[in-house]
Motif scaffolding. Structure first.
Motif, PDB file in Angstrom:
ATOM      1  N   PRO A  92       0.826  -1.220   0.000  1.00 15.64           N
ATOM      2  CA  PRO A  92       0.000   0.000   0.000  1.00 15.64           C
ATOM      3  C   PRO A  92       0.856   1.264   0.000  1.00 15.64           C
ATOM      4  N   GLN A  93       0.324   2.331  -0.578  1.00 12.43           N
ATOM      5  CA  GLN A  93       1.065   3.568  -0.715  1.00 12.43           C
ATOM      6  C   GLN A  93       1.487   4.132   0.631  1.00 12.43           C
ATOM      7  N   LYS A  94       0.578   4.100   1.613  1.00 11.78           N
ATOM      8  CA  LYS A  94       0.903   4.653   2.925  1.00 11.78           C
ATOM      9  C   LYS A  94       2.032   3.878   3.597  1.00 11.78           C
ATOM     10  N   VAL A  95       2.147   2.583   3.281  1.00  7.89           N
ATOM     11  CA  VAL A  95       3.247   1.785   3.838  1.00  7.89           C
ATOM     12  C   VAL A  95       4.537   2.092   3.096  1.00  7.89           C
ATOM     13  N   ARG A  96       4.446   2.295   1.784  1.00  8.18           N
ATOM     14  CA  ARG A  96       5.640   2.625   0.997  1.00  8.18           C
ATOM     15  C   ARG A  96       6.295   3.898   1.520  1.00  8.18           C
ATOM     16  N   GLU A  97       5.461   4.866   1.924  1.00 11.28           N
ATOM     17  CA  GLU A  97       6.000   6.138   2.390  1.00 11.28           C
ATOM     18  C   GLU A  97       6.848   5.978   3.644  1.00 11.28           C
TER      19      GLU A  97
END
Length: 764
Positions: A702-707
């Motif tokens: 997920p994008q929020k985890v990638r950040e």
């Protein structure tokens, strides 16, 4: 917005040379062409504007080139679109700065959208104040004591102000609440009548409410401008005026019982005879026959004016032998039987009137012609406001071919030809006469506005509400319009800004009496603010924001996930959309914890999960230890009570919570636990042969985890390196194989992990 003259007035142009010589504009000439952002671009653009204006100011021969330095609406700030400039920044002979090509800041679309939404929320919350500041109230109003309710969710009197009282205002508010609580089943007309009676309303305001409730006593069956609606308004208005006339005769008779000698004769006919015996009128010359010792036309007119056409028909039997008025007699008999005048009879009646107009002297006979044909001279009997209006409306009421144009002519005569200067020649204290004329002629919007401007706020608001709920009120298109909007194509047609009227009324008690305020705001549901939001939803959100009474207004969530009702449930069977709006606004103001609770309250678990994920991701990157702990606690509570959250968002939140735990172990130097969690999450490789697999699966993260992954790698690598250093130092102190031991020894179990993490950090 600055224009040329304003800049010259605000800046000391004599000191510009010194300003341009400062280091800010000269010492960075070399680097600025390579490091030019939007922020310093604004500074240099302004510098160029000032320089150009200074040069043009000193040169009288050449005009100022406004379009070069100024936009059509003022100063032009650099846009986010790149503009090509071939030369480096230099000052020309004219003092104009040439700007090099700018390096555009990276645009975070998500942050930009959030800023737009935040501006929209602030605009909506300021909407009420803006309307009042832009169009201040005409007459100050004393706030009223809040109305306590038995079913108020909070029993501590949070919303009650004991120090202020206006019983009349509270009574009207209580009747409106009963109407809303019954979901429209109770008659609003009857409730308003009760409020008028219980509040002791008398004088001019009592007459106003008599006018209102006599005409507005049923819902419209068609649109406001439909002929059917117009016919109903005429019927109700004429019936009311006839009742007023009957009451007047009854009052005169009761005051002169000895002279009237009415006895026990029932019906309108007996009342008319008794009234005429009193002889309060000036003498006149009667024509034709008489009945019971009184002129027949006089008796007939009073029966028609009192609305009893059957009694009038009885008197007409004695006039059948008079051929010069045969058509008038036939017309009155036809109206008595069919309530409308026959089209052919009306044509014949006009011919008969033209034949008799020169020699007919009986004012009552002439008045009956006027009552059927309209537009005739009837000044002798139009001696009161009610009589004058009746002579205007009754011909339309019996007209077989009624058209809106005929009704508009009457309205024009009242509001434009005569108008305020005639009906209120002695000032606002005579508002009742103008109100009656406007109201009975169907000009409800003007009449309500008149009450408001004359300081009768309570009455104007509740009359407007009654007209709105019964379907008679023309509403303005925009909620930001003036209180009264006149149609440019038809001066008799107006629209009322109900939102502005109610906002002005609730302003004095919106913070001290939220339940009563919600009653009035609910009436605005469906009306939009300038940003497109629903006024009622915005009002609820604003009230929660200003009062902090979220639980009382919206309800609370029990530990097992059930929702206990609040004030909002009195108006809506399913208030989830309104609560969701409040949650969204609360999120934009940064109150994430309350927003999560509101999303759960609105059964929007997915939105709550998204908010928590975003907050945890941002907080982990900021390394705010205290806030991370709060977020993890709220996330765990969310998992216990949430229902219906989307699997993907739930998984993202769970993963971020695990990362928060991993960060905590890294900060506490728990290398073994941190390494174990990292291996379990499989977000970064722990062995060289895992790199390819995890990289290929990276698109599924997920994008929020990638950040968060770069920060995770740094924290984990630092924790493992510190652990290796401590192990090496411990071994050295013990002297056990000190010569052959280092933190990079192959015996250290974390060496490969640190190396891989360093590679991952480098790649990220």
């Amino acid at each position: 917005m600055l224009h040329f003259e304003e800049i010259l007035g605000r800046v000391d142009h004599q000191g510009l040379t010194k300003l341009f010589g400062a280091s800010l504009f000269q010492s960075q000439d070399v680097d600025i062409s390579h490091n030019f952002t939007v922020r310093n671009g604004v500074e240099h653009e302004l510098c160029g504007i000032l320089g150009g204006s200074e040069g043009n100011w000193q040169r009288d021969a050449q005009p100022v080139q406004k379009k070069m330095m100024f936009g059509e609406r003022g100063i032009q700030i650099p846009s986010r679109q790149a503009e090509a400039h071939s030369s480096e920044e230099t000052f020309t002979e004219d003092g104009i700065v040439e700007i090099p090509q700018a390096v555009i800041d990276d645009i975070d679309e998500e942050e930009l959208d959030e800023d737009i939404l935040r501006v929209k929320v602030e605009t909506d919350r300021a909407f009420f104040n803006h309307m009042l500041l832009a169009r201040p109230a005409a007459v100050p109003m004393t706030p009223a004591q809040a109305m306590e309710r038995n079913d108020l969710p909070t029993g501590n009197g949070t919303f009650v102000n004991k120090n202020i009282s206006d019983r009349r205002e509270l009574l009207f508010g209580d009747k409106l609440h009963k109407y809303l609580k019954s979901q429209g089943k109770k008659s609003l007309v009857e409730l308003m009548k009760e409020a008028v009676e219980e509040s002791g309303t008398d004088g001019a305001l009592a007459d106003v409410w008599n006018d209102v409730t006599s005409v507005l006593n049923r819902k419209t069956v068609a649109s406001r401008d439909d002929v059917t609606t117009t016919a109903n308004l005429l019927e109700d208005a004429c019936r009311y005026l006839q009742k007023v006339f009957t009451d007047h005769m009854q009052t005169v008779v009761e005051r002169n019982l000895e002279i009237a000698e009415r006895g026990g004769i029932p019906g309108k006919r007996g009342l008319v005879n008794a009234f005429l015996k009193v002889g309060t009128e000036e003498p006149f010359q009667p024509e034709d026959d008489s009945i019971d010792g009184m002129p027949t036309w006089q008796v007939t007119y009073h029966c028609v004016r009192a609305g009893d056409m059957q009694a009038a028909a009885e008197t007409l039997n004695r006039l059948k032998s008079f051929p010069q008025c045969a058509t008038l007699v036939a017309s009155l008999n036809h109206v008595a039987k069919h309530k409308k005048l026959d089209a052919e009879l009306k044509k014949k009646l006009k011919v008969e009137w033209r034949h008799n107009v020169g020699h007919t002297k009986d004012k009552y006979k002439r008045a009956l012609y006027a009552a059927l044909l309209g537009g005739l001279e009837s000044a002798a009997l139009a001696d009161t406001l009610e009589n004058w209006i009746w002579f205007k409306l009754y011909p339309l009421h019996v007209d077989p071919q009624l058209t809106p144009l005929l009704f508009q002519e009457v309205q024009k005569a009242v509001s434009i030809d005569y108008g305020e200067q005639y009906f209120m020649s002695n000032g606002p204290s005579e508002f009742q006469y103008f109100f009656t004329a406007l109201w009975l002629s169907g000009q409800f919007e003007r009449a309500i506005y008149l009450l408001h401007e004359c300081g009768q706020r309570v009455d104007s608001v509740h009359v407007a509400i009654l007209a709105h709920k019964l379907g008679y009120l023309r509403m303005s298109v925009k909620s930001t319009d003036e209180m009264l909007v006149v149609d440019p194509n038809d001066a008799t047609k107006c629209h009322l800004n109900l939102a502005r009227l109610i906002v002005a009324y609730t302003k004095n008690f919106e913070l001290i009496d939220v339940p009563r305020s919600l009653d009035y705001w609910f009436l605005l549901k469906g009306i939009s603010t300038p940003t497109g939001s629903d006024v009622f939803e915005m009002a609820v959100s604003r009230s929660v924001y200003l009062t902090g009474q979220c639980d009382a207004i919206l309800g609370t969530l029990t530990p097992d996930g059930r929702r206990e009702k609040g004030l909002i449930d009195e108006y809506l069977d399913d208030p989830s959309e309104v609560i969701n709006r409040v949650a969204s606004d609360t999120e934009l103001t940064g109150e994430w914890d309350q927003a999560v609770s509101l999303y759960l309250l609105a059964s929007k678990s997915t939105n709550a999960a998204k908010l928590l994920s975003s907050e945890i991701s941002e907080t982990l990157r900021a390394d705010n230890k205290e806030k991370i702990g709060e977020l993890v606690t709220v996330a765990e509570q969310f998992k216990r009570v949430q229902k219906g959250c989307q699997a993907a968002e739930y998984a993202t939140l769970s993963l971020l919570v695990d990362l928060a735990v991993l960060f905590d172990h890294c900060r506490n130097d728990n290398a073994d636990t941190a390494y174990g969690i990292s291996s379990h999450l499989r977000l970064i490789p722990t062995e060289p042969d895992q790199v390819t697999v995890i990289v290929n699966e990276f698109h599924m993260v997920p994008q929020k985890v990638r950040e968060v992954l770069p920060d995770m790698c740094l924290h984990l690598m630092k924790c493992l390196v510190d652990h290796c250093i401590r192990q090496s130092t411990s071994l050295a102190n013990r002297g056990a194989n000190a010569a052959n031991t280092s933190m990079f020894s192959s015996s250290n179990r974390y060496v490969k992990q640190v190396g891989i993490l360093g590679f991952v950090v480098f790649v990220v």
